[in-house]
Design a protein around this motif. Sequence first.
Motif, short mmCIF file in Angstrom:
data_model
loop_
_atom_site.label_atom_id
_atom_site.label_comp_id
_atom_site.label_asym_id
_atom_site.label_seq_id
_atom_site.Cartn_x
_atom_site.Cartn_y
_atom_site.Cartn_z
N TRP A 5 43.33 49.54 -5.23
CA TRP A 5 44.31 50.77 -5.35
C TRP A 5 42.98 51.32 -3.85
CZ3 TRP A 5 42.02 51.27 -10.28
CH2 TRP A 5 43.54 50.99 -10.88
N GLY A 6 44.68 51.08 -2.58
CA GLY A 6 42.95 51.19 -1.61
C GLY A 6 44.16 52.67 -0.33
N GLY A 8 42.88 56.14 1.04
CA GLY A 8 42.33 56.60 0.94
C GLY A 8 42.01 57.81 0.78
N GLU A 12 39.81 60.71 -6.45
CA GLU A 12 39.95 59.32 -8.18
C GLU A 12 38.76 59.07 -8.18
OE1 GLU A 12 43.27 57.05 -9.55
OE2 GLU A 12 42.47 57.96 -11.38
N PRO A 13 38.43 57.36 -6.88
CA PRO A 13 37.03 56.81 -6.58
C PRO A 13 36.22 58.11 -6.69
CG PRO A 13 38.00 56.67 -4.69
CD PRO A 13 39.57 57.03 -5.79
N TYR A 14 36.31 59.13 -5.39
CA TYR A 14 34.28 60.13 -5.69
C TYR A 14 34.39 60.43 -7.20
CZ TYR A 14 35.75 59.86 -0.61
OH TYR A 14 36.08 59.61 0.54
N TYR A 16 34.44 58.93 -10.25
CA TYR A 16 33.99 58.65 -11.04
C TYR A 16 32.50 58.03 -10.34
CZ TYR A 16 38.26 56.37 -13.10
OH TYR A 16 39.17 56.19 -13.32
N LEU A 17 32.29 58.21 -8.77
CA LEU A 17 31.28 57.89 -8.41
C LEU A 17 30.52 59.32 -8.22
CD1 LEU A 17 30.31 55.44 -6.60
CD2 LEU A 17 30.98 56.34 -4.83
N PRO A 19 28.94 61.49 -11.13
CA PRO A 19 27.67 61.35 -11.99
C PRO A 19 26.69 60.62 -11.30
CG PRO A 19 29.98 61.31 -13.00
CD PRO A 19 29.88 61.00 -11.82
N MET A 20 26.67 59.30 -10.74
CA MET A 20 26.03 58.61 -9.49
C MET A 20 25.29 60.10 -8.49
SD MET A 20 23.98 55.63 -9.75
CE MET A 20 25.03 54.69 -10.95
N LEU A 21 26.05 59.76 -8.67
CA LEU A 21 25.42 60.74 -6.48
C LEU A 21 24.54 61.73 -6.82
CD1 LEU A 21 28.83 59.65 -4.56
CD2 LEU A 21 26.43 58.93 -4.29
#
Lengths: 297, 277
Positions: A5-6, A8, A12-14, A16-17, A19-21
């Motif tokens: 999945w590329g 930009g 979605e990736p944001y 997933y990221l 909670p950690m951030l």
Amino acid sequence: MRSSWGQGRDPEPYLYLAPMLALLAVFTYWPLVHTAYLSVVRWNMAPGAAMPFVGLTNFASVTSGSLFAAASYNTVIYLAASIPLKVLLPIPIAVFVWSLGGRGAAYRTILFLPTLISFVVVSVVVLWLLNPMGGHVPALLAMAGVAMGNPLADAERAIWLVIGLSSWKVLGFHVLIYVAGLSAIPRDLVEAMRIDGAGDWRILRSLIWPLLGPTTLFVLISTILFTLQQCFTPIDILTQGGPSNGTTNLFYMVYQLAMRSFDIGGGAAGTVMLFALLLLLVAAKFALLDSRVAYER
Amino acid sequence: MSEAAFRPSPGWRFAGHAVLVALCLSVVVPMAIVLGTSFKVPNEVYRLQPWPDAPTMENYARLFGERAFGTYVWNSVATTALRVVGELVIALLAAYAFARWSFRGRDALFVLVLAAMMVPPQLTMIPLYLLMAELDWFDTWTALIVPHLAMPYAAFLLRQHFLSIPRELYEAARMDGAGSWTTLWHVAVPNIGPAIAAIAIVLAMDSWNEYFWPMLMSTEPSSRTVQIGLREFVEEEFGNYGGLMAGAVLASLPMLLLFFLFQRRIVDTFVSSGVKG
């Protein structure tokens, strides 16, 4: 390895990221900023009290105190002593354990045990074993005619006890790291040198030591970065920084200022200075690591 | 690892064994003394002989009876379990994001996440302490769990593992119409089970053995973890070394047991950090 999945624009990736951030922002990064703020104001901790900007006053008062002088001096001792004890000493031990191959399993297991128990347990056990009133160590030494006294009450010796304990605790862990590094050395190289008639010493010096370089560097840097904080627990349990500031270091000092003296401004100033020192060390790490890796190529 | 390539001469080998045996004794003998002392009655505690002539369970009984070690252990177990689950989930999500997508700012965010690893707890202590006061989280499990939920190192390791899963597996899932969430939990995670287990164990050890933060957060006995309980015991029962050693055993046993059950995995996980770096 590229991912499938590329695009930009994909949110979605944001997600997933997130909670950690978010957690890192609240519990790691914001505190750093807030500490910097607290270091340049004066605050008596009363809720709603005015917090006037006082510039570098807090820094001045911290650095002029005897606690800072002692903590800085001790920090140098902690770091300097840690290098031979925690970085270099494990190497010959690891080489030997590695040379045993599978038969060294028992050694490796036993050496690793101190890593599993908390430093609280280690400190508490030391209180007993070294107890001048009946602990095994002074009792056995007394039988041999050596009077040990109480190292914890000795301003000069206490720090060495802490250093010794933390070295003991981390030894097995570092030995295993080196063994892993050694296991990556290709057998053919060693065998080739043997066939050429090289003796132990030559193999160690020309082959093993250089190939162990990256691992050594890693252990060195980890040790320098983490030794001071690792010692917090034994210091807090055994000596609380004393006697006479004999065991405190810059990390423990920040705790003492904030939690014992309730000097929030001072604690914050100390924290900022410590953070600057850490950044310097990290920068040095990257500089060293990069130049070293380049050399290897 | 069976036979290694390097074999020193007999003289060195003897010296090597001697040193190693001495080091192992420095680990095993204190442990034996601690264990033995924990079963001694007060009269026997000060005797040099490590094992008791008249063993007793009194010290342990006292920990659970007079002192609240039952509560302490429960606090440790519960906060560790909840925390590890939380840490894993959040790290898995983040690792998945870094491994499976290329997106704007990915590298910068990755550095940001990793850089957080370098920040020692003492540096964030003051504002976090004030925050906890404001949120009234002292003496709660929440205080012990939430601030630690972000574990950059776990995310880093899990990302490596996700990257090593063959693309075909991901592709196959996509062909089947699976979305990213389904793929994560039904394809990626099951594939790295052992790695997750190993990381979970290391995280559990970190949590169980922690001192600094639980010490700051606990102002009354009922909220102590077993490590803090042990530390307070020193003052509460000053001079009761039999009891202290029993507490030490209690505080160490679970992790030692965990280790002996999962030995291989734990050591590999701990150590792989050194070699890859």
